[in-house]
Design a protein around this motif. Structure first.
Motif, PDB file in Angstrom:
ATOM      1  N   HIS A   1     -17.453   8.862  -9.716  1.00 10.54           N
ATOM      2  CA  HIS A   1     -18.649   8.193  -9.202  1.00 10.54           C
ATOM      3  C   HIS A   1     -18.472   7.934  -7.708  1.00 10.54           C
ATOM      4  O   HIS A   1     -17.498   8.413  -7.112  1.00 10.54           O
ATOM      5  N   ASP A   2     -19.409   7.188  -7.109  1.00  8.13           N
ATOM      6  CA  ASP A   2     -19.270   6.865  -5.688  1.00  8.13           C
ATOM      7  C   ASP A   2     -19.405   5.356  -5.483  1.00  8.13           C
ATOM      8  O   ASP A   2     -19.741   4.615  -6.415  1.00  8.13           O
ATOM      9  N   LEU A   3     -19.151   4.917  -4.256  1.00  7.87           N
ATOM     10  CA  LEU A   3     -19.164   3.467  -3.977  1.00  7.87           C
ATOM     11  C   LEU A   3     -20.561   2.882  -4.176  1.00  7.87           C
ATOM     12  O   LEU A   3     -20.710   1.747  -4.628  1.00  7.87           O
TER      13      LEU A   3
ATOM     14  N   ASP B   1     -18.863  -5.840  -5.505  1.00  7.86           N
ATOM     15  CA  ASP B   1     -19.221  -6.431  -4.205  1.00  7.86           C
ATOM     16  C   ASP B   1     -18.753  -5.485  -3.095  1.00  7.86           C
ATOM     17  O   ASP B   1     -17.619  -5.589  -2.605  1.00  7.86           O
ATOM     18  N   ILE B   2     -19.613  -4.548  -2.736  1.00 10.91           N
ATOM     19  CA  ILE B   2     -19.303  -3.569  -1.694  1.00 10.91           C
ATOM     20  C   ILE B   2     -20.273  -3.809  -0.545  1.00 10.91           C
ATOM     21  O   ILE B   2     -21.484  -3.829  -0.761  1.00 10.91           O
ATOM     22  N   ARG B   3     -19.726  -3.996   0.649  1.00  8.86           N
ATOM     23  CA  ARG B   3     -20.589  -4.370   1.775  1.00  8.86           C
ATOM     24  C   ARG B   3     -20.484  -3.349   2.904  1.00  8.86           C
ATOM     25  O   ARG B   3     -19.391  -2.915   3.264  1.00  8.86           O
ATOM     26  N   ILE B   4     -21.658  -3.005   3.467  1.00  7.47           N
ATOM     27  CA  ILE B   4     -21.694  -2.142   4.638  1.00  7.47           C
ATOM     28  C   ILE B   4     -21.503  -3.029   5.860  1.00  7.47           C
ATOM     29  O   ILE B   4     -22.248  -3.992   6.054  1.00  7.47           O
TER      30      ILE B   4
ATOM     31  N   ALA C   1     -11.106   2.619  -6.994  1.00  6.64           N
ATOM     32  CA  ALA C   1     -10.249   1.818  -7.890  1.00  6.64           C
ATOM     33  C   ALA C   1     -10.143   0.380  -7.379  1.00  6.64           C
ATOM     34  O   ALA C   1     -10.151  -0.568  -8.162  1.00  6.64           O
ATOM     35  N   ILE C   2     -10.047   0.220  -6.074  1.00  5.64           N
ATOM     36  CA  ILE C   2      -9.929  -1.137  -5.505  1.00  5.64           C
ATOM     37  C   ILE C   2     -11.278  -1.859  -5.567  1.00  5.64           C
ATOM     38  O   ILE C   2     -11.368  -3.019  -5.956  1.00  5.64           O
ATOM     39  N   ALA C   3     -12.342  -1.129  -5.190  1.00  8.58           N
ATOM     40  CA  ALA C   3     -13.660  -1.766  -5.064  1.00  8.58           C
ATOM     41  C   ALA C   3     -14.196  -2.285  -6.388  1.00  8.58           C
ATOM     42  O   ALA C   3     -15.003  -3.215  -6.408  1.00  8.58           O
TER      43      ALA C   3
END
Lengths: 364, 45
Positions: free
Chosen positions: A100-102, A111-114, A77-79
């Motif tokens: 779903h997944d990230l 914008d999801i960063r490892i 929800a945040i991502a």
């Protein structure tokens, strides 16, 4: 390599296997508490070297695996918010949420960063003052100090565009919950060495005394694990129930005091749901009220997301040691590391992932 | 070498598909093994 090669020595391992066989007179169930230990046991085939009377049960020791679905849904929800840069370690990205997944969200443009260190997310926040940067803090007491340091530094820097989604958990309460369970089969524990390197092992003394349960703090190399099993079986056979420290080269009884002090400054002990195990009293760490400004659950109003676990994944039974991964009908068919039904298949420390990697062809 | 690669490419593809198909029945065909994806740092236990 010192402190590594000698703990992988085949001759020492063989001696320990013989010693274990020579003292074992009855069937015993021993649970290893750490996902790293589970991985080593399956990788080196340690369970296959032991007498048939010894059954190793794989405990809830994989940090990603025990993170409840509701926290994955909160992360999702945040991502997906356009103003957010969401930072996580790599294995969390493929853990399925309710829908779903990230990794899927990232593919859709989020914008999801490892990151490779929690502190990396602080740098990202400083570089992007127009964005809200969130770090997903997950895991046991081993990793909690790094998250605590992150929160502490964010507060010191008065960073307004940074927050943490914290779902850290504590090991002793889950051990107590497992022992109180009517389904409990555990007769001895291999304690988690990394956790004890931070927390020491004084917390385990009352557990061992109350439940008459041998607890051997154990490392992660094959010789460590065999030595831990030997010490545990010896206690069981002799009717003793003590806390012993096999991992002396790392673990001291008081633990890492500065890390514990930092955790006490930043975290409160709270009740927390565990994936597949349900709510466990005093088993979680949450940011204190002083750190509310850096609490992502407060900032993004996701505190009320409350998700139920799906029935098709049997990871709860795996995490309680009630079934082995290969006993699940979905194992290796509908559920694989590429397309996991649950978290135990995602992280390399998950029992299902370890069985898939090393054992999937075994019973052909 | 080019000829060899051209010969092996469809074989590898066939085996990879075959493994996927057979793994549904828990059968073994250790001919093709896919390298695990690098997902970077994992949450340690």
């Amino acid at each position: 390599m010192k402190y590594l090669a000698e703990y992988r020595d085949p001759a020492t391992a063989k001696k320990l296997v013989t010693a274990i066989a020579s003292i074992t007179t009855k069937p015993w169930n021993i649970m290893e508490m750490c996902g790293g230990q589970t991985h080593s046991i399956i990788k080196y085939g340690i369970d296959q070297l032991l007498p048939d009377a010894i059954n190793l049960i794989h405990g809830p020791g994989c940090p990603v695996c025990v993170t409840p679905l509701e926290y994955i849904d909160k992360a999702l929800a945040i991502a997906q918010l356009p103003e957010v840069i969401f930072c996580s370690f790599g294995d969390m990205l493929r853990v399925p949420g309710s829908h779903h997944d990230l990794l899927g969200l990232k593919a859709q443009g989020a914008d999801i960063r490892i990151v490779y260190s929690p502190l990396e997310s602080l740098t990202i926040a400083q570089q992007h003052p127009d964005k809200q940067v969130v770090f997903f803090g997950v895991g046991f007491e081993t990793t909690a100090p790094a998250t605590a340091l992150l929160a502490y530094q964010a507060k010191q820097l008065a960073l307004k565009n940074f927050s943490l989604l914290v779902c850290h958990v504590r090991v002793p309460p889950v051990m107590e919950a497992l022992l109180n369970s009517p389904n409990n089969q555990v007769q001895g524990f291999l304690g988690a060495g990394h956790v004890c390197s931070i927390m020491g092992y004084h917390e385990y003394l009352p557990l061992a005394a109350h439940f008459k349960m041998p607890i051997v703090i154990t490392g992660f190399e094959p010789v460590d694990i065999l030595q831990g099993i030997y010490l545990c079986i010896k206690q069981l056979e002799e009717g003793r129930f003590e806390v012993e420290n096999e991992y002396r080269r790392v673990v001291k009884e008081p633990g890492n005091l500065p890390a514990q002090q930092l955790m006490q400054t930043v975290f409160n002990i709270v009740d927390r749901p565990w994936r597949g195990l349900g709510n466990i009293a005093a088993s979680g760490l949450a940011l204190t009220a002083e750190y509310n400004d850096w609490n992502a659950e407060q900032r993004f109003s996701v505190a009320n997301i409350n998700t139920q676990e799906p029935a098709e994944c049997r990871s709860g039974e795996v995490l309680q040691g009630l079934i082995k991964p290969a006993q699940c009908l979905e194992f290796g068919t509908r559920c694989t590391p590429e397309h996991p039904l649950g978290a135990t298949m995602v992280s390399s420390e998950g029992a299902c992932a370890a069985y898939f990697r090393y054992r999937r062809y075994q019973n052909v | 070498m080019k000829k060899k690669n051209a010969l092996f490419a469809p074989l590898i593809l066939t085996f990879s598909l075959r493994e996927k198909e057979l793994s549904n029945h828990n059968l073994m065909l250790v001919i093709y093994k896919k390298a695990p994806k690098d997902t970077g740092q994992e949450y340690p236990s």
